[in-house]
Design a protein around this motif. Structure first.
Motif, PDB file in Angstrom:
ATOM      1  N   ARG A 178      -1.873   0.338  -5.945  1.00 49.79           N
ATOM      2  CA  ARG A 178      -2.134   0.138  -4.793  1.00 49.79           C
ATOM      3  C   ARG A 178      -1.624   1.657  -4.419  1.00 49.79           C
ATOM      4  O   ARG A 178      -1.134   1.856  -3.190  1.00 49.79           O
ATOM      5  CB  ARG A 178      -1.430  -0.689  -3.910  1.00 49.79           C
TER       6      ARG A 178
ATOM      7  N   GLN B  64      -2.695   5.242  -3.246  1.00 45.55           N
ATOM      8  CA  GLN B  64      -3.770   5.858  -2.780  1.00 45.55           C
ATOM      9  C   GLN B  64      -3.941   7.256  -2.808  1.00 45.55           C
ATOM     10  O   GLN B  64      -3.192   7.955  -1.886  1.00 45.55           O
ATOM     11  CB  GLN B  64      -4.434   5.080  -1.549  1.00 45.55           C
TER      12      GLN B  64
ATOM     13  N   ARG C  21       0.694  -1.116   0.020  1.00 49.31           N
ATOM     14  CA  ARG C  21       0.010   0.065   0.041  1.00 49.31           C
ATOM     15  C   ARG C  21       1.002   1.295  -0.151  1.00 49.31           C
ATOM     16  O   ARG C  21       1.716   1.458   0.896  1.00 49.31           O
ATOM     17  CB  ARG C  21      -0.755   0.102   1.117  1.00 49.31           C
TER      18      ARG C  21
ATOM     19  N   ASP D 139      -5.138   3.151  -7.457  1.00 47.10           N
ATOM     20  CA  ASP D 139      -5.433   2.078  -6.520  1.00 47.10           C
ATOM     21  C   ASP D 139      -5.425   0.645  -6.810  1.00 47.10           C
ATOM     22  O   ASP D 139      -4.874  -0.221  -6.394  1.00 47.10           O
ATOM     23  CB  ASP D 139      -6.745   2.531  -5.766  1.00 47.10           C
TER      24      ASP D 139
END
Length: 381
Positions: free
Chosen positions: A336, A338, A6, A332
């Protein structure tokens, strides 16, 4: 869902992750203390009261307030701004604000304009998203009571010349309200150097507290004019049915959100230990790397000031042929990465920048935990 790590670049919405000390402080309160603040005198209640007082003191030190009692706990930055605007303005008053503002200022002012006979002037900005203090001065009328301005833009990252505007406010004996949602914790903030009479911010962004935390600084000049927008129990002067006049009780009716305030206290300790200047230098280095990388890609336009000293770690972009919401979804789901897409609750600024018709911008916002690897992943995506 992608198995990539992330890459969180939405810190202008809320910082993530929080320091481990924040999680630990909230968990300890919930599991071991659990008492309301200012309502009882047993050991756990007394400890909670000390923790609340410590957070209030740390906040005052962070923004150089005169006393901790001038720091009013609220539920978020919007709550703080509503207390300032609804508690201060009266029918016939005039307010000077700008197109750069967040809806947390724009919407209360629009409501007061429509329903309470408050007059509002909205000053424009340049292509970087920066306001000219001379335009603020020119907008002042005999009925002007307040100048209400954002410190750092949540769309472009632009830092406004608040100290110069504070001088204008004092010269004309006006009150100055500063929305510091995107600046406090990112850059040094000194309410006395700014000559700010009211300063509002959430606790869950650069101050590293949890959602549900916020504060309003009430300066000496504002205190005599700001009326509470709610009344109720404060744990003090309980023998009277009249709202206390003393700070902070005058504006803090009802039980405090103790878990959020305790978490905010731990976040403030983290920020103090790391040092705001060190955190700013870290974000400036990463923001420079991000802007340079994005500007090297054909079809990308980067908004906001180019000078690193005129901005915080917020980068707004548009990409030819890509609606921002669609691009955010792809970033996203596939990479990943964001970010936030759209108007970022600042519709007038997007109209001024010419980005409204295409649905706003894509915003990448940096925080204390971001790394060069995060930046490079975003650029490569």
């Amino acid at each position: 869902m992608s198995d990539r790590p992330r890459v969180y670049l939405d810190n202008a919405a809320t910082s993530w992750p929080k320091p481990e000390s924040v999680y630990a402080a909230i968990d300890r309160y919930q599991r071991q203390l659990g008492a309301a603040a200012g309502r009882s005198a047993y050991q756990e209640a007394n400890e909670v009261e000390r923790m609340i007082d410590r957070t209030r003191r740390l906040l005052a030190e962070t923004i150089h307030a005169e006393t901790p009692q001038r720091m009013i706990f609220t539920s978020n930055g919007t709550d703080s701004l509503n207390l300032a605007l609804h508690g201060l303005l009266r029918p016939g008053d005039h307010v000077v604000t700008s197109v750069v503002e967040h809806n947390s200022v724009l919407r209360p002012l629009r409501h007061l304009e429509q329903h309470a006979d408050v007059q509002v002037s909205r000053i424009g900005c340049d292509g970087r998203g920066i306001i000219d203090p001379d335009e603020i001065r020119a907008a002042i009328r005999p009925t002007t009571r307040l100048i209400a301005l954002i410190h750092a833009s949540n769309v472009t990252g632009a830092l406004q010349p608040i100290e110069a505007i504070g001088q204008i406010a004092r010269q004309h004996e006006l009150l100055l309200l500063v929305d510091a949602a995107q600046s406090v914790g990112h850059v040094p903030v000194d309410v006395r150097a700014m000559q700010a009479d009211l300063l509002a911010a959430p606790g869950h962004k650069a101050l590293m507290g949890p959602l549900g935390s916020g504060f309003l600084y009430v300066g000496p000049r504002a205190q005599q004019h700001l009326v509470p927008v709610r009344q109720g129990g404060t744990g003090t002067q309980s023998e009277s049915d009249v709202q206390p006049d003393s700070l902070p009780d005058r504006y803090e009716s009802g039980n405090h959100n103790v878990p959020a305030i305790v978490g905010l206290g731990a976040g403030l300790e983290f920020v103090r230990q790391r040092g705001i200047q060190a955190l700013r230098q870290h974000e400036q280095t990463l923001t420079d790397r991000l802007r340079d990388g994005l500007q090297s890609i054909s079809g990308i336009r980067v908004y906001g000031p180019s000078d690193r000293n005129d901005r915080v770690g917020v980068v707004g972009i548009t990409v030819d042929g890509w609606p921002p919401q669609e691009l955010a979804t792809v970033l996203d789901t596939a990479y990943r990465v964001q970010v936030r897409a759209g108007f970022q609750c600042a519709p007038l600024l997007h109209r001024a920048l010419g980005t409204a018709q295409q649905g706003g911008t894509l915003r990448l916002s940096l925080g204390a935990w971001n790394t060069t690897e995060h930046i490079d992943s975003a650029i490569e995506a």
